[in-house]
Structures are given as C-alpha cells and as structure tokens.
Design an enzyme around this catalytic site. Structure first.
Site: not given
Length: 675
Positions: A575, A592-594
């Site tokens: 990502n 940050p993440h998904a």
C-alpha cells in the site's frame, strides 16, 4: 459521432428496429455510455423538430412509429433550435466570444451566428453581466469592438460549463474536432482505469468538454504559465506520465500546467465507483464522513444510517470531488434538486445542518445543489430499508372526553392513516394496559407520558398541525416485520425442536420476502483510543534504515498483539508503494495501513518513533519521525479512536514530546495527557 447519429436514426426511427445499446456499442466500437450520449443528442433534434423521442428501457431502444423524413432534414432544424431557444443561443454567443481571442466585434459574431443585430446586441447586454459573475470582463473599445479580460482559468471553466450545457455543440464541428474527442474518450477511459475510478456519465462528458476546451485554447496560443509544481495528487502524476500521449492527441506541446489543469478537473468529477486508493485528504475525509453520518442521524433518527456500508462509501466517494469543486468555486447542478425538496424536505434539512460540520472541518462551503446530492445518498438508505416488509403500526388512543369523542378520533385516524388502532382508553386504563403491552406510539387528547413510547398530543378533531405531526411520526417509525419477533410469537404457542429452527427461518424468509440479514443491526461500536492502545503497541526510538523497515516495525507490533496476521504487513508495504506520499499525513507523521480483508483481525493502532528520521518520498512532509500503524476490520469501527489520536497529532507540542520520549511508557503518558 457524425456517422453514428444517422445510423441510429435510420435503424431505430426509420426502420423501427428494436436494438440494444450494447449492439450499437459493438457495431460502432464505442462504449455503451457513448451510445446513450448519442441517443440524448438525437432526442434533442427530434424534440426540436416536434417528433417523438427515442425511449431507452433496460438497455433496449424503442421508437413509437417509423419516420419518413431523412436525417438531413432533421439536422436542418438544429439552427432553428439554436436561434429560437434563448438559453442555447446565448450559450453559443458565449462560446463564440471565448473562442474568438481577446478581441471581437459585433460583425465577427454576426458572421458566425445567423441572428439579427438587434437580437445580438440585446443578448450581449445580458451576457456581459453573466460573464462578470464568472470574473470575466467584457469591455467595449472605440472602433475596435469588445475586449475580453480574464484569467485563463476562468475562461476555460466557463467554456467547459457552456459546452457541457449545449447539447448539439459538437454536431457541426469540423471532422478533426470529432476525431480529437474520440481519442480523448479512449485517453480518459485509460486514465480512469489506472486510477480505478468509474465516472458518472455526466462527469465523463464534462471531462470530454474539458479536454476539447483545453485543446481549443492551446490551439489559440492560450496556455497556463508554466511553473514548478510537485505532482502531489494521483491524478496529476498520471497525467504527467501520459503527457506525451496527450500532446500527440492535441498535435501540439502540452505544458505541465495544462496537464495539471485537466488532472484537477478529474478530481472534481463525480464517480459511481472508486476503489480505495488514497487521496491527499484521505484521513480527514474518513473522519469527517463518520461524524457527518452521526450528525445527520441526530437530526433525522434512522437506524440504518450508521450501519449502512454503501452510505459510508457513497459519501466518501462524493466528498472528494465535491470538496475539489468547492475549492475551485465550481459546482455541479443537481437536476433532482426540486425532487429532493418536495420528497425529502425533512431529510434535506437534517443533511443541511449536518453538512455544516463538514464545512467547518474542511474549510469550504457547499451550495444547495451539492447538499441535495448528499441528501440523495441518505435517501437511498431509506429506500433500501423500505424494501423490507412493513407491518401496520400499532397505536392506542388516550381520551378522557367520552366515547363519542374517542370514536370520532379513532375514525379519523383510521381514515387518514394506515395504522392499527388497538383500543381507546382513559388515563387510568391506559396505564394498566400499557403495563403488559407495547404499542408503536400513543395518540392522546390529554397530557400523558409513558416510558420510552412516543406520545402525540392532539385535538379530538385533528388540526392540520396534528395531521402533520402524525405523518412525521409515521415517517420516522421503523415498524417492520422482523424475523426474530415472528419466531418469538411462534415459540409462545408451539414447541419447536432446535434443529428445526434454521429450516423454519429460511421458509419464513422466503414467504415474507426478506432474509435475516435485512433486520436492523445495532449501531457499530467504536472503541475509544484508551481501549485499544496499550504500551506493547508502542516502540520508542526505533532504528530504521529505510521506509520499509519503519513500516514493517509498525506492522510487527500489530501482529504480535494478535490484531493482524503476517500477510497484513506485506499488504501495508504494498500500500505504501502504491499510494506513495499519501501515507505521510502530516509533517513528520506517516500512517501505513492496508484493507481489512488483507489480514486485519481486530481494531489496532501502533506507534513507532524513529531514532533517526526516514524519507518516505513526500515533497513537503518528509522526513518521517513517527509511524502510526493502523488496522481495522471495517471502514467505521476504528474511527473514534483514530479521531482521538489525530487530535493529539495535530498538537505540535505533544508531537514534539512524543518524538523526544525515550520509552513506550513515557509516550503512553503523553497520549493520556498525564505528562
């Protein structure tokens, strides 16, 4: 376009063949959206000539009776349409003025427009005022005619608006213009595919107008002054990558700012589908969308607003282009504005109040057209839920004036409203009855209260005010048949084996026309920050040699806590790679993440402070000193905790304290406000 209209006219209007839109699209090698646009243009011509219009139903085109006239005769009526329709005529004059250069004369316009001098002079007076609204000055100069003074941005925006509202603008354009439009259509389809967005039909054709206007103004030598600019948005980056292709279509050099102008127009376009690729304002949009839904729900209590995923995604999809339009002082006209006012007046009022929160957070203003688009998204939730089987609301009447008065009131209620009157009671008997029964609401001619049940005090003969109040109550009432209630009633009178319950539920669902999934759910629980952030989700002064190492550490904390699996870390890294700079949400802070389905097991936030700052690639917010790892199981349940953390990270003093903290315990104290 030039060859398609006669062919559609011949097959549908002259030969009365019933063909599908898809068949035409395949035959002409265009999209179905383009065929619908052609039919719309053809209908404009038919309407102008006084002929019936083509009907499109479920992808098929129908025509009432075959026409004997030729297409050329129909097309000849176009000039009459332009001349006699004041709005279209003035649009043509505006288009001619803005495409004539900086100066023009009345004689120049008369050569192009087949109208009388008096009509033109009268129109020019009105047009001058209209141009002024768009910050375009039209000054008369002795012996030279008129001079247009305006920023290139304002001229292009008005030209796009005019061309978009002129239904037959491209019908008499040179062949080269039509070829450019065709190439731009393919270009726009490619750009939309790269960005994973699906534009609405109106937005798609407005974007084609933007392409043509840009081409026309460049051809006149009118370009934006080229200057340094960081390609911050995904659209700008995409257009920059395809700049040479665009220059090939226009057959001339395209400046950076011309690219960025078209990219910005795309960000203003409404979408019908938008895969979750991050934008430069993704975090504020997510947070404010959730708050917007809650604000509207307070004003207009409807249970499904807070649980409907389509509403959340729809608002999120619409918010970005609406925000962009508001910033550039553009606006999208909603043809359903009057429909919204007439059919959803209370809901529209609630949305108007709720949208003030959005305006305050984003520092923009939405006009009534934009607000009505938001209202339609909320109205669609009501429509989806109204498809459930409804039962007749149960009502009781409380009246102390005697049986004749109560019977009159009962008769009027039954005649005017679809309700089930369970009985009429005196004050004392109503209280006794209510000890064992629960109606949906109570109508009373005397002051009366009972627990959480809504009581409407009315006059015995129902005034207009009373009638409106009852109508309002019925519109809010969610008196639907729920499978759980039905099963409860059955169990009171029948012994059902446990293994028979699933089959019985399924059969009842089929008979009643709904499934268990359509039953109202409780509001999504959103835990607070203190409920999900613990010291073992914090890492202080971590030594990261790269961006990926910093991201991986924030994911490791989530995985070790059992909030995500290993695949989630890889999804976070992917990502960051795909969404690039959007991950850096503020100076020195990355998040940050998904997606939830990529390995999220629970709601989690991790905080990693870096011993040495790391470059993530953002032109303004680098280097990163704090990395916040985020995982969530849906789009909403994490938002309250995230809002609290975002408020903390907006405080520069607290951010500095967090960066300088030497341990996770110290960071936790700062988060809790104990330092």
């Amino acid at each position: 376009m030039e060859n398609r209209l006669p062919k559609i006219f011949e097959l549908v209007c002259q030969n009365k063949r019933e063909l599908t839109v898809r068949e035409f699209a395949t035959q002409f090698g265009v999209s179905t959206r383009t065929v619908y646009s052609d039919v719309k243009k053809l209908n404009e011509l038919l309407e102008t000539g006084g002929y019936p219009m083509i009907q499109a139903d479920k992808g098929k085109l129908h025509y009432a009776e075959p026409l004997t006239i030729e297409f050329e005769s129909l097309l000849a009526s176009t000039s009459d349409f332009v001349l006699t329709n004041q709005r279209i005529r003035r649009l043509r004059i505006v288009e001619t003025i803005l495409l004539a250069g900086d100066q023009f004369t009345v004689e120049d316009l008369l050569k192009v427009l087949d109208i009388s001098r008096n009509t033109l002079i009268a129109d020019l007076k009105e047009i001058k005022e209209m141009l002024a609204i768009h910050s375009i000055a039209m000054e008369s100069t002795p012996f030279k005619g008129y001079r247009v003074i305006a920023k290139e941005l304002n001229i292009r925006n008005l030209l796009i608006l005019s061309v978009s509202e002129d239904p037959l603008f491209f019908e008499n354009r040179p062949f080269n213009d039509l070829e450019i439009i065709k190439k731009c259509e393919a270009f726009l389809d490619d750009v939309s595919g790269r960005l994973s967005v699906e534009l609405s039909d109106v937005s798609f054709h407005r974007m084609l107008a933007a392409f043509w206007v840009t081409y026309a103004r460049i051809s006149m030598g009118k370009v934006f002054p080229e200057g340094p600019k960081d390609p911050l948005t995904r659209e700008e980056i995409t257009f920059l990558q395809k700049r040479k292709e665009l220059a090939s279509i226009f057959e001339t050099e395209v400046s950076l700012d011309d690219c960025f102008y078209l990219a910005n127009k795309l960000t203003e376009a409404s979408v019908v589908k938008y895969e979750e690729l991050l934008s430069e304002q993704w975090l504020p949009f997510h947070l404010v969308t959730n708050q917007f839904i809650e604000a509207v729900t307070k004003e207009y209590p409807f249970e499904a607003f807070v649980t409907d995923t389509k509403l959340y995604e729809g608002l999120l999809n619409h918010l970005r282009p609406a925000y962009k339009r508001a910033l550039s002082e553009e606006w999208a006209e909603n043809p359903l504005l009057d429909y919204v006012r007439e059919n959803f007046s209370q809901l529209n009022d609630a949305v108007s109040k709720g949208v003030m929160l959005v305006e305050d957070k984003l520092k923009v203003h939405f006009n009534e057209h934009e607000v009505s688009y938001f209202t339609l998204l909320f109205a669609s939730v009501i429509e989806r839920n109204e498809k459930q089987v409804r039962r007749t609301p149960n009502v009781i009447i409380v009246c102390n004036a005697g049986i004749s008065t109560s019977e009159i009131l009962k008769s009027r209620l039954e005649a005017m409203f679809h309700v089930n009157i369970l009985g009429t009671f005196s004050l004392r008997n109503a209280a006794l009855w209510l000890m064992e029964h629960v109606p949906d609401f109570i109508v009373s001619t005397v002051p009366f209260k009972w627990k959480d049940i809504q009581v409407l005090k009315v006059s015995p003969f129902l005034s207009d005010y009373d009638i409106r109040e009852i109508q309002n109550q019925l519109s809010f009432l969610t008196a639907r048949i729920h499978l759980g209630d039905v099963m409860g009633i059955i169990r009171k009178y029948a012994d059902i084996k446990e293994e028979q319950i699933p089959a019985l539920k399924k059969e009842l669902s089929l008979y009643l026309g709904f499934s268990e999934k359509t039953e109202p759910r409780k509001g999504i629980y959103q835990p607070m920050l203190k409920e999900i952030l613990t010291t073992d989700l914090i890492q202080a002064k971590f030594s990261a040699g790269s961006r990926d190492e910093a991201v991986r550490e924030s994911g490791r904390l989530l995985v070790e806590k059992g909030l995500a699996d290993e695949a989630y870390i890889e999804a976070m890294l992917k990502n960051v790679e795909v969404n690039g700079t959007y991950i850096v949400i503020a100076p020195g802070i990355a998040m940050p993440h998904a997606r939830p389905e990529e390995g999220a097991l629970g709601i989690g936030l991790s905080i990693v402070t870096l011993k040495e700052p790391v470059v993530f690639g953002h032109p303004k917010n680098d280097p990163v000193k704090i990395v916040v790892g985020l995982c969530a199981i849906d789009h909403q349940s994490h938002l309250k905790a995230l809002t609290e953390l975002a408020d903390i990270l907006m405080d520069e003093k607290k951010v500095e304290e967090i960066i300088n903290a030497d341990s996770q315990q110290e960071i936790m104290k700062i988060i809790k406000g104990e330092s």
